[in-house]
Scaffold this active site. Structure first.
Site, short mmCIF file in Angstrom:
data_model
loop_
_atom_site.label_atom_id
_atom_site.label_comp_id
_atom_site.label_asym_id
_atom_site.label_seq_id
_atom_site.Cartn_x
_atom_site.Cartn_y
_atom_site.Cartn_z
N TRP A 49 0.71 -0.79 0.09
CA TRP A 49 0.23 -0.05 -0.14
C TRP A 49 0.66 1.08 -0.07
O TRP A 49 0.34 2.06 -0.32
CB TRP A 49 -0.99 -0.07 1.07
CG TRP A 49 -1.66 -1.41 1.25
CD1 TRP A 49 -2.60 -2.69 2.05
CD2 TRP A 49 -3.10 -1.64 0.18
NE1 TRP A 49 -2.94 -3.06 1.67
CE2 TRP A 49 -3.44 -2.60 0.48
CE3 TRP A 49 -3.41 -0.92 -0.98
CZ2 TRP A 49 -4.47 -2.67 -0.62
CZ3 TRP A 49 -4.17 -1.56 -1.74
CH2 TRP A 49 -4.89 -1.99 -1.68
N ASP A 89 -2.21 6.92 5.81
CA ASP A 89 -2.55 5.51 5.60
C ASP A 89 -3.63 5.03 6.65
O ASP A 89 -2.18 3.88 7.27
CB ASP A 89 -2.43 5.20 4.70
CG ASP A 89 -2.79 3.55 3.84
OD1 ASP A 89 -4.20 3.91 4.73
OD2 ASP A 89 -2.93 2.92 3.49
N LYS A 107 -12.23 -1.85 6.87
CA LYS A 107 -11.97 -3.00 8.23
C LYS A 107 -12.28 -2.01 8.97
O LYS A 107 -12.65 -2.78 10.36
CB LYS A 107 -10.32 -2.33 7.16
CG LYS A 107 -9.76 -3.23 6.26
CD LYS A 107 -8.96 -2.59 6.03
CE LYS A 107 -8.88 -3.15 4.80
NZ LYS A 107 -7.71 -2.31 3.05
C1 LIG Z 1 -7.43 -2.02 1.99
C2 LIG Z 1 -6.78 -0.85 2.27
C3 LIG Z 1 -5.97 0.01 1.05
C4 LIG Z 1 -7.24 0.44 0.01
O1 LIG Z 1 -7.85 0.08 0.31
P1 LIG Z 1 -9.01 0.63 -0.79
O2 LIG Z 1 -10.56 1.20 -0.16
O3 LIG Z 1 -9.55 -0.93 -1.05
O4 LIG Z 1 -8.53 1.72 -1.90
C5 LIG Z 1 -4.89 1.05 1.54
N1 LIG Z 1 -4.23 1.16 2.72
C6 LIG Z 1 -4.18 -0.36 3.42
C7 LIG Z 1 -3.80 0.22 4.69
C8 LIG Z 1 -5.44 -1.18 3.79
O5 LIG Z 1 -5.27 -1.67 4.40
#
Ligand SMILES: *Cc1c(COP(=O)(O)O)cnc(C)c1O
Length: 355
Positions: free
Chosen positions: A100, A167, A191
């Site tokens: 990511w 993030d 999540k």
């Molecule tokens: C799941 C995830 C993403 C991707 O998220 P999307 O909503 O599918 O774009 C990005 N960063 C982390 C840390 C994630 O766990």
């Protein structure tokens, strides 16, 4: 009984599913479905305001920050964070801790210079780099607080004068953080916050409007702030279910209370991984994630067999990501300790069966 260890979309509380399903038929006694009401209706505006308020309350968001519910997932934030914060001709710093983070780096390169200050790539991202320096002239420093795929989590946030961009998709609201340490936090909802389709953004207002570039409306945080997350039609149902889930979290005692549970859950599972001679963890011990527990078997040939046993005991979604292999148990806020107990019991049963 199924225990959902899926990495995302993932488990949400049963009572949230129940309330959400009732609102699909009759939302708040309006005689209308949540799927058909206008996003401009007073009922939905109240939902959106409550969702924003709950984020502020649960995370103790200080004055001077805006909370947004947007679309496009964390993946769009890789680009939006850069286009809004990286000035023309400027530089941004990134910590490379997994797939990511790499994707965030790739998008930022469209808008300026990117300096990767440290990386754990050579160790398949099984630890969080430490002891690096952040260049003072960077517009921001981007980190990933929890690396969903590799099962690593950052427990000490970097001390720097450069604004931190984080993030937080896979550990937001799983533990207390000091929002004032950050310039921007973003998280795909699917999540810990709610269903897929919404993205939470928490941005410090005075960082905006300084890039010197024209930002297309839909990508401009200021446009969404001015439009109170309703510049265009928002993901009504996702925001509604997120609001229900945040109410659930508040009723449980908020982030501090869930953090205690999350620590107990992660400790119990890691204890079994360390005790059971058939299994071993993949992440450096001090960086082990409390949200995504990655582990493999001493003898990889037994992995299929264990997966079958675990599934037959109701443990769903534990197959590891292809880049790590083995297993990954995602143990987000809504997974009860009973799920952990079931997985631990399956691991013990497997051990016994091999004698
Ligand atoms: C799941 C995830 C993403 C991707 O998220 P999307 O909503 O599918 O774009 C990005 N960063 C982390 C840390 C994630 O766990």
């Amino acid at each position: 009984m199924k225990h959902n260890f899926g990495a995302g979309p993932c488990i949400l509380p049963q009572e949230v599913f129940k309330q959400a399903s009732e609102a699909v038929l009759n939302f708040n006694n309006t005689g209308l479905s949540i799927l058909e009401i206008s996003h401009r209706s007073k009922e939905f505006i109240a939902v959106c305001e409550e969702a924003v308020q709950l984020v502020k309350e649960l995370m103790n968001v200080p004055e001077g920050y805006s909370v947004l519910f947007l679309q496009g997932g964390a993946s769009l934030q890789f680009l939006m964070s850069a286009i809004n914060l990286l000035p023309e001709g400027g530089k941004a710093a990134y910590l490379e801790t997994g797939v990511w983070a790499k994707k965030a780096i790739k998008e930022a390169k469209n808008f300026g210079e990117v300096e990767i200050v440290a990386s754990s790539k050579d160790a398949n991202f099984n630890f969080i780099p430490k002891g690096y320096t952040v260049p003072e002239d960077a517009a921001y420093f981007h980190i990933t607080s929890n690396n969903t795929i590799y099962g690593t989590e950052m427990f000490d946030f970097p001390k720097t004068n450069v604004p931190l961009v984080c993030d937080m998709s896979s550990d937001i609201m799983s533990r207390e953080v000091n929002v004032s340490d950050f310039g921007l936090i973003y998280a795909g909802a699917q999540k810990n916050i709610g269903p897929a389709g919404a993205t939470v953004v928490i941005v410090k207002n005075d960082l905006l409007g300084k890039t010197g570039r024209t930002i297309p409306s839909m990508l401009d945080y200021q446009v969404h702030i001015d439009g109170e997350s309703m510049f265009n039609t928002p993901p009504v149902f996702s925001i509604y279910v997120a609001m229900l889930n945040l109410r659930w979290l508040k009723a449980k005692g908020g982030v501090a209370a869930i953090e205690k549970e999350n620590i107990a859950k992660a400790d119990a599972l890691y204890a079994e991984i360390d005790r059971n001679p058939f299994f071993k963890g993949t992440a450096a011990k001090e960086d082990r994630s409390r949200m995504n527990v990655t582990f493999v078997m001493e003898n990889p040939e037994l992995e299929k067999e264990f997966l079958k046993l675990a599934e037959s005991r109701g443990c769903i979604g534990i197959k590891g990501h292809r880049s790590v292999g083995g297993f990954r148990a995602s143990i987000y806020n809504a997974l009860p300790i009973g799920g952990i107990n079931a997985l631990v019991a399956a691991m013990q049963e497997f051990e016994q069966s091999q004698k």
